[in-house]
Design a protein around this motif. Structure first.
Motif, PDB file in Angstrom:
ATOM      1  N   LEU A  65      33.124  34.171  54.341  1.00  0.00           N
ATOM      2  CA  LEU A  65      32.699  35.185  55.307  1.00  0.00           C
ATOM      3  C   LEU A  65      32.405  36.500  54.606  1.00  0.00           C
ATOM      4  O   LEU A  65      31.441  37.192  54.949  1.00  0.00           O
ATOM      5  N   GLU A  66      33.227  36.828  53.597  1.00  0.00           N
ATOM      6  CA  GLU A  66      33.003  38.080  52.877  1.00  0.00           C
ATOM      7  C   GLU A  66      31.643  38.063  52.193  1.00  0.00           C
ATOM      8  O   GLU A  66      30.874  39.030  52.271  1.00  0.00           O
ATOM      9  N   GLN A  69      29.075  38.533  54.809  1.00  0.00           N
ATOM     10  CA  GLN A  69      29.028  39.917  55.297  1.00  0.00           C
ATOM     11  C   GLN A  69      28.327  40.839  54.301  1.00  0.00           C
ATOM     12  O   GLN A  69      27.557  41.707  54.688  1.00  0.00           O
ATOM     13  N   ILE A  70      28.620  40.622  53.002  1.00  0.00           N
ATOM     14  CA  ILE A  70      27.973  41.457  51.978  1.00  0.00           C
ATOM     15  C   ILE A  70      26.459  41.279  52.060  1.00  0.00           C
ATOM     16  O   ILE A  70      25.699  42.253  52.066  1.00  0.00           O
ATOM     17  N   PHE A  72      24.707  40.225  54.634  1.00  0.00           N
ATOM     18  CA  PHE A  72      24.223  40.717  55.927  1.00  0.00           C
ATOM     19  C   PHE A  72      24.093  42.247  55.915  1.00  0.00           C
ATOM     20  O   PHE A  72      23.023  42.794  56.210  1.00  0.00           O
ATOM     21  N   VAL A  73      25.182  42.924  55.534  1.00  0.00           N
ATOM     22  CA  VAL A  73      25.154  44.391  55.526  1.00  0.00           C
ATOM     23  C   VAL A  73      24.110  44.897  54.525  1.00  0.00           C
ATOM     24  O   VAL A  73      23.337  45.812  54.830  1.00  0.00           O
ATOM     25  N   ALA A 130      33.644  44.888  47.513  1.00  0.00           N
ATOM     26  CA  ALA A 130      32.458  44.582  48.304  1.00  0.00           C
ATOM     27  C   ALA A 130      31.428  45.715  48.249  1.00  0.00           C
ATOM     28  O   ALA A 130      30.222  45.461  48.296  1.00  0.00           O
ATOM     29  N   VAL A 134      27.357  45.431  48.036  1.00  0.00           N
ATOM     30  CA  VAL A 134      26.435  45.845  49.090  1.00  0.00           C
ATOM     31  C   VAL A 134      25.397  46.815  48.532  1.00  0.00           C
ATOM     32  O   VAL A 134      24.195  46.682  48.797  1.00  0.00           O
TER      33      VAL A 134
ATOM     34  N   LEU B  28      27.171  43.658  62.926  1.00  0.00           N
ATOM     35  CA  LEU B  28      27.007  44.658  61.876  1.00  0.00           C
ATOM     36  C   LEU B  28      28.243  45.542  61.795  1.00  0.00           C
ATOM     37  O   LEU B  28      28.795  45.783  60.707  1.00  0.00           O
ATOM     38  N   TRP B  30      31.263  44.917  62.909  1.00  0.00           N
ATOM     39  CA  TRP B  30      32.407  44.134  62.455  1.00  0.00           C
ATOM     40  C   TRP B  30      32.376  43.974  60.930  1.00  0.00           C
ATOM     41  O   TRP B  30      33.396  44.141  60.255  1.00  0.00           O
ATOM     42  N   SER B  31      31.177  43.673  60.374  1.00  0.00           N
ATOM     43  CA  SER B  31      31.072  43.492  58.925  1.00  0.00           C
ATOM     44  C   SER B  31      31.395  44.781  58.190  1.00  0.00           C
ATOM     45  O   SER B  31      32.105  44.776  57.184  1.00  0.00           O
ATOM     46  N   LEU B  32      30.877  45.891  58.701  1.00  0.00           N
ATOM     47  CA  LEU B  32      31.109  47.178  58.036  1.00  0.00           C
ATOM     48  C   LEU B  32      32.598  47.495  58.006  1.00  0.00           C
ATOM     49  O   LEU B  32      33.135  47.940  56.988  1.00  0.00           O
ATOM     50  N   LEU B  35      34.513  44.958  55.666  1.00  0.00           N
ATOM     51  CA  LEU B  35      34.289  45.199  54.233  1.00  0.00           C
ATOM     52  C   LEU B  35      34.756  46.591  53.828  1.00  0.00           C
ATOM     53  O   LEU B  35      34.645  46.970  52.671  1.00  0.00           O
ATOM     54  N   ILE B  37      33.470  49.527  54.464  1.00  0.00           N
ATOM     55  CA  ILE B  37      32.383  50.346  53.930  1.00  0.00           C
ATOM     56  C   ILE B  37      32.256  51.600  54.775  1.00  0.00           C
ATOM     57  O   ILE B  37      32.197  51.537  56.005  1.00  0.00           O
TER      58      ILE B  37
END
Lengths: 261, 270
Positions: A65-66, A69-70, A72-73, A130, A134, B28, B30-32, B35, B37
């Protein structure tokens, strides 16, 4: 004699190519005995890998998932930034000429930089984790998408732009009502394509410090936990396939229906 | 001009897309958060950036006299070159077996296409990690991985190029009783060679970058030297290595660019 004449034009390039190849084979230390010796070791490795360690799968979901997510973001932020950079770099939006040229040069400089170098520099600046991953994805996405978006904007039908301009619309209104409706499908399609590239890059970046499933795979192979590695490989394959399939589905829906019309 | 009196082209789109856009924004966010960020991280990085630049200058050119960095760069270059060359040759046969107009049997064609698709689905990281275990560290393993990636991409492109040729020369040779080899040599090759070479050169550009990366995971070449210099905080060394590597890659790309243009312009073998 005729044949000699015909082939003499390719004689010199092919000799050169053969010499280069010979040198390259020497530098790469290509050795067929290594391969022959490797075959039993390869079979042994595979026998150690099977069956995959299914018990490890739940623990692998989080690093997978990480990685996702990397990617995706990185893609979303990269695509978002690229839109504005594309506007600045496009000729028909009446931006300042020197600014436009500078942006174009910066974009092509970014594309010339290998992603590995970009990633190593971000790791040196912001540390492991991460975030540098990104940032590296954002940088390389902008290098490609910024150029594609600028080119797409330059190719829009100028008539809606001109009529809005004649009506006295502001620049933001022109972009909103004349430019965006025309380029949105290509914007989304290209960003989706970039997402497919980025999910693979995100796996690789794990090795240089971004964490995630790539890092997990490298560690388990270095520790010779081959059954665990096989589980990670399966997860990676599922992840890549899922991302590609869903990108394809979204792309088809968007290109099929004409949005905004 | 405050209100534009046009029907917003977005109105319908807003109605249809509220749900997908909502899901997208939640993902988006949730990911931010997951992670961790935040803009703060970015701002904190700025002084680090200037520190890094300060430590990188002047680049330490001495590094080329002490170690074998130049040899590593040559290794990276050779991996890309040999991998592309051997990969392209194998890909040519995959292309012939995978093209609907030349393939000896539909079954063989199906198998070829499946194999190529499977190859493209597997990230190079997996190959290199396994190959390093089997045949050991070094540029040979890296070269094989590059060749595999080249086969996956070029095999598909070659098959498509062969499928879209003009069938008339092929048919007339066939009716004149030519065998398969003669047909390939006199009807297929002349038509596809420019696109074959152009695609191979394009793949070479990609492979230079792949080769750089493979170094980090044991594939030989300058990638690992660069990573070592960075992780040991020898930033002046790292900059010198980066600059020379970039110059070498740039020159290689210019050469491939020049060749591509030459090949596309002229019609060889005709």
């Amino acid at each position: 004699m005729n044949i000699l004449k015909r082939y003499s034009s390719i004689l010199i390039p092919s000799t050169l190519l053969a010499l280069l190849l010979w040198g390259g084979l020497k530098v790469c230390r290509v050795d067929l005995t290594v391969i022959i010796k490797g075959i039993p070791r390869g079979i042994e490795l595979f026998s150690h890998m099977f069956p995959p360690d299914w018990g490890k799968i739940p623990g692998l979901i989080e690093p997978a998932l990480e990685t996702l997510q990397i990617a995706f973001v990185g893609t979303v932020l990269g695509g978002f930034l690229s839109f504005f950079i594309g506007l600045v770099a496009a000729k028909n939006i009446h931006s300042i000429r020197t600014l436009r040229d500078t942006v174009r040069v910066l974009l092509s400089a970014e594309r010339a930089l290998p992603d590995l170098i970009v990633m190593l520099f971000f790791v040196a600046i912001v540390g492991l984790g991460a975030f540098p991953g990104v940032m590296a994805l954002v940088a390389s996405s902008v290098g490609m998408l910024g150029k594609l978006f600028a080119d797409a904007i330059e190719e829009v039908d100028p008539r809606p732009l001109e009529s809005l301009e004649a009506l006295g619309a502001t620049k933001a209104q022109i972009i909103h009502f004349a430019v965006l409706p025309q380029i949105l499908p290509s914007l989304v399609a290209n960003t989706l394509y970039r997402f497919e590239v980025n999910i693979r890059m995100s796996i690789l970046l794990g090795v240089v410090g971004a964490g995630g499933i790539g890092f997990y795979l490298v560690t388990s192979i270095r520790l010779m936990r081959y059954q665990e590695a096989m589980a990670a490989i399966l997860i990676i394959l599922v992840l890549v396939t899922l991302c590609e399939k869903s990108a394809e589905i979204i792309r088809k829906r968007i290109i099929g229906q004409e949005i905004l019309r | 001009m405050k209100h534009l009196n046009v029907t917003s082209p977005y109105r319908r789109w807003y109605r249809h897309s509220a749900l997908p856009v909502g899901i997208f924004l939640i993902l988006l966010l949730w990911s931010l958060i997951d992670l961790k960020i935040s803009p703060r991280l970015f701002l904190e990085g700025i002084p680090h950036f200037f520190n890094l630049v300060g430590e990188m200058f002047p680049p330490n050119w001495e590094v080329f006299w002490k170690g074998k960095i130049l040899w590593s760069i040559l290794e990276t270059l050779s991996m890309a070159f040999v991998g592309t060359f051997l990969g392209a040759i194998v890909a040519f046969f995959f292309g012939i077996f995978g093209a609907s107009d030349l393939s000896p049997s539909p079954l063989l064609r199906e198998v070829t296409k499946r194999l190529l698709a499977a190859e493209r689905a597997i990230p190079p990281l997996i190959y290199i990690l396994l190959l390093v275990v089997v045949i050991g560290l070094g540029p040979f393993a890296g070269m094989i991985v590059i060749a595999l990636g080249t086969i996956g991409m070029l095999g598909k492109l070659f098959a498509e190029a062969i499928e879209t040729i003009d069938p008339k020369p092929l048919e007339s040779l066939e009716s004149a009783g030519a065998n398969k080899l003669q047909i390939i040599r006199y009807a297929v090759l002349p038509q596809v060679i420019p696109s074959l070479i152009a695609n191979t050169l394009y793949r070479f550009d990609i492979n230079l970058r792949v080769a750089l990366f493979l170094g980090v995971v044991g594939g030989g070449g300058v990638g690992v030297d660069l990573q070592m210099a960075m992780s040991l905080f020898r930033y002046a060394d790292a900059l010198a290595i980066t600059v020379v590597t970039l110059i070498v890659i740039w020159v290689a790309e210019r050469i491939s660019d020049y060749l591509r243009r030459k090949v596309i312009g002229q019609e060889i073998l005709q």
